[in-house]
Scaffold this motif. Structure first.
Motif, mmCIF file in Angstrom:
data_model
loop_
_atom_site.group_PDB
_atom_site.id
_atom_site.type_symbol
_atom_site.label_atom_id
_atom_site.label_comp_id
_atom_site.label_asym_id
_atom_site.label_seq_id
_atom_site.Cartn_x
_atom_site.Cartn_y
_atom_site.Cartn_z
ATOM 1 N N LEU A 180 1.469 66.206 21.828
ATOM 2 C CA LEU A 180 1.101 64.938 22.456
ATOM 3 C C LEU A 180 -0.204 64.416 21.862
ATOM 4 O O LEU A 180 -0.310 63.241 21.501
ATOM 5 C CB LEU A 180 0.956 65.129 23.976
ATOM 6 N N LEU A 181 -1.202 65.291 21.749
ATOM 7 C CA LEU A 181 -2.472 64.879 21.147
ATOM 8 C C LEU A 181 -2.297 64.617 19.654
ATOM 9 O O LEU A 181 -2.897 63.684 19.112
ATOM 10 C CB LEU A 181 -3.541 65.945 21.374
ATOM 11 N N LEU A 182 -1.465 65.432 18.994
ATOM 12 C CA LEU A 182 -1.241 65.226 17.567
ATOM 13 C C LEU A 182 -0.628 63.853 17.309
ATOM 14 O O LEU A 182 -1.058 63.131 16.395
ATOM 15 C CB LEU A 182 -0.328 66.322 17.016
ATOM 16 N N ALA A 183 0.371 63.478 18.101
ATOM 17 C CA ALA A 183 0.996 62.160 17.938
ATOM 18 C C ALA A 183 -0.014 61.048 18.206
ATOM 19 O O ALA A 183 -0.040 60.028 17.500
ATOM 20 C CB ALA A 183 2.189 62.024 18.883
ATOM 21 N N ASN A 184 -0.842 61.245 19.207
ATOM 22 C CA ASN A 184 -1.890 60.277 19.517
ATOM 23 C C ASN A 184 -2.838 60.115 18.334
ATOM 24 O O ASN A 184 -3.203 58.996 17.947
ATOM 25 C CB ASN A 184 -2.656 60.722 20.757
ATOM 26 N N ASN A 185 -3.230 61.240 17.736
ATOM 27 C CA ASN A 185 -4.167 61.198 16.612
ATOM 28 C C ASN A 185 -3.519 60.627 15.349
ATOM 29 O O ASN A 185 -4.198 59.998 14.528
ATOM 30 C CB ASN A 185 -4.711 62.602 16.338
ATOM 31 N N THR B 196 5.549 53.729 19.270
ATOM 32 C CA THR B 196 6.187 55.006 18.933
ATOM 33 C C THR B 196 5.508 56.237 19.530
ATOM 34 O O THR B 196 6.140 57.286 19.622
ATOM 35 C CB THR B 196 6.272 55.179 17.406
ATOM 36 N N PHE B 197 4.251 56.136 19.961
ATOM 37 C CA PHE B 197 3.608 57.284 20.616
ATOM 38 C C PHE B 197 4.369 57.747 21.859
ATOM 39 O O PHE B 197 4.437 58.948 22.135
ATOM 40 C CB PHE B 197 2.153 56.960 20.969
ATOM 41 N N PRO B 198 4.970 56.822 22.632
ATOM 42 C CA PRO B 198 5.741 57.272 23.801
ATOM 43 C C PRO B 198 6.845 58.263 23.473
ATOM 44 O O PRO B 198 7.321 58.972 24.365
ATOM 45 C CB PRO B 198 6.322 55.957 24.353
ATOM 46 N N ALA B 199 7.257 58.362 22.214
ATOM 47 C CA ALA B 199 8.276 59.349 21.839
ATOM 48 C C ALA B 199 7.773 60.761 22.122
ATOM 49 O O ALA B 199 8.522 61.619 22.600
ATOM 50 C CB ALA B 199 8.631 59.204 20.358
ATOM 51 N N ALA B 200 6.491 61.013 21.856
ATOM 52 C CA ALA B 200 5.904 62.333 22.131
ATOM 53 C C ALA B 200 5.821 62.578 23.632
ATOM 54 O O ALA B 200 6.019 63.711 24.101
ATOM 55 C CB ALA B 200 4.521 62.441 21.494
ATOM 56 N N ILE B 201 5.526 61.522 24.387
ATOM 57 C CA ILE B 201 5.474 61.653 25.852
ATOM 58 C C ILE B 201 6.856 62.006 26.392
ATOM 59 O O ILE B 201 6.998 62.865 27.269
ATOM 60 C CB ILE B 201 4.958 60.352 26.497
ATOM 61 N N ARG B 202 7.874 61.351 25.858
ATOM 62 C CA ARG B 202 9.243 61.610 26.324
ATOM 63 C C ARG B 202 9.671 63.039 26.010
ATOM 64 O O ARG B 202 10.342 63.692 26.817
ATOM 65 C CB ARG B 202 10.208 60.593 25.708
ATOM 66 N N ILE B 203 9.310 63.539 24.834
ATOM 67 C CA ILE B 203 9.654 64.915 24.480
ATOM 68 C C ILE B 203 9.011 65.885 25.462
ATOM 69 O O ILE B 203 9.662 66.807 25.970
ATOM 70 C CB ILE B 203 9.218 65.238 23.040
ATOM 71 N N LEU B 204 7.719 65.682 25.734
ATOM 72 C CA LEU B 204 7.013 66.564 26.672
ATOM 73 C C LEU B 204 7.605 66.461 28.070
ATOM 74 O O LEU B 204 7.891 67.487 28.710
ATOM 75 C CB LEU B 204 5.526 66.207 26.705
ATOM 76 N N LEU B 205 7.791 65.239 28.554
ATOM 77 C CA LEU B 205 8.294 65.042 29.914
ATOM 78 C C LEU B 205 9.685 65.632 30.086
ATOM 79 O O LEU B 205 9.920 66.458 30.980
ATOM 80 C CB LEU B 205 8.309 63.547 30.250
ATOM 81 N N VAL B 206 10.612 65.232 29.224
ATOM 82 C CA VAL B 206 12.001 65.667 29.370
ATOM 83 C C VAL B 206 12.131 67.155 29.057
ATOM 84 O O VAL B 206 12.795 67.904 29.793
ATOM 85 C CB VAL B 206 12.931 64.830 28.469
ATOM 86 N N GLY B 207 11.498 67.613 27.981
ATOM 87 C CA GLY B 207 11.595 69.027 27.609
ATOM 88 C C GLY B 207 11.047 69.954 28.672
ATOM 89 O O GLY B 207 11.704 70.921 29.080
ATOM 90 N N SER B 208 9.837 69.665 29.153
ATOM 91 C CA SER B 208 9.215 70.513 30.169
ATOM 92 C C SER B 208 9.977 70.471 31.486
ATOM 93 O O SER B 208 10.147 71.494 32.155
ATOM 94 C CB SER B 208 7.765 70.072 30.402
#
Length: 304
Positions: free
Chosen positions: A192-197, A275-287
């Protein structure tokens, strides 16, 4: 301050990164360590959420007060300037959240012992250092590691300990069990932080924040993002194979096409709002699916 602005200030959408690891620890404690303490977990949830919100407020406050680009970033991008919030109000609000979280934490320490104090001090220190000081961790090449390790592993560890402190054994194998089960969350949170950066590379450099992307470049950062997503699914399989989690957690593998699709979205364009929300979706749905399938596995094994 409206509710909508407050929720953005505390970055409520990112609270998945703390809530779901705690629930994962609860499931692991019940399944593997055979112990649950609901009252202590309830207090921990409150303290954890308050401190997590305080850290995100501190992050916004620090970026606002230390912005080099005062004309654009400070006044038009950062939420404090954009929404014309009083910086002193934000500061005292985050201080009050930290104090309440600390008091709740000290009460929990009085109930379960000093190991919680040591873990809590570590998490508090990382949380404060993450967003403050001359060199906040979030703006350094180590930010991804500390965010993933602290919120993915440490929150899960604390959750397990609170539920099983009466008979929890501090040995390498117990820590290995928790580490492997928590590893998907660790990887997704750090991503999540990596995608943000990745998305903020130019803005970060304009404001003198030198992240890992500065050193390895976007190309390798995007590759690292994809590899870490893959390793998360490997860890899920290892946890089942070694008997740390029930077989039903393997249903999380059904998300592989979804994660690949979200990864491709970030690979195609690195634009924060798009496109950053893609990382949020991975974290949210995966977790979320990992926790739900874990709980489902527990229910099925109890029923059978």
């Amino acid at each position: 301050m409206s509710v909508k602005v407050f929720l953005e200030l505390v970055e409520i959408k990112a609270k998945t990164a703390s809530v779901l690891p705690a629930l994962l620890g609860l499931c692991l404690s019940y399944y593997y360590f055979h112990s649950v303490n609901w009252s202590l977990m309830a207090l921990f949830f409150v303290a954890m959420l308050l401190f997590n919100m305080a850290v995100d407020m501190l992050d916004n406050y620090h970026d606002y007060t230390h912005a080099v680009d005062t004309a654009d970033y400070q006044q038009n991008t950062n939420i404090i300037g954009r929404e014309k919030l009083n910086p002193r109000l934000v500061f005292w609000l985050l201080v009050s959240f930290v104090l309440v979280a600390a008091l709740l934490g000290l009460y929990l320490v009085s109930q379960v012992g000093w190991p919680l104090l040591a873990m809590g001090v570590f998490c508090f220190a990382v949380g404060i250092a993450y967003s403050s000081g001359p060199f906040p961790l979030s703006g350094l090449p180590v930010g991804e590691f500390f965010s993933g390790f602290t919120m993915g592993f440490m929150i899960t560890l604390i959750s397990v300990y609170l539920n099983a402190y009466q008979h929890f054994v501090w040995d390498p194998f117990s820590l290995l069990v928790i580490f492997v089960v928590a590893l998907p969350d660790e990887l997704w949170i750090s991503n999540l932080l990596l995608a943000n950066n990745i998305c903020d590379q130019q803005e970060d450099e304009d404001n003198r924040r030198i992240t890992i992307v500065h050193f390895i470049g976007k190309k390798w950062a995007l590759r690292a993002f994809a590899v870490k997503n893959g390793l998360a699914f490997v860890a899920l399989g290892l946890a089942v194979g070694w008997g740390f989690t029930p077989w039903a957690t393997l249903f999380t593998w059904l998300l592989i096409p979804f994660v690949i699709k979200q990864t491709r979205i970030l690979w195609a364009r690195q634009v924060k709002k798009e496109t950053f929300p893609a990382a949020i979706r991975i974290l949210l749905v995966g977790s979320l699916v990992q926790v739900v399938t874990f709980a489902l596995g527990i229910a099925l094994e109890n029923w059978l």
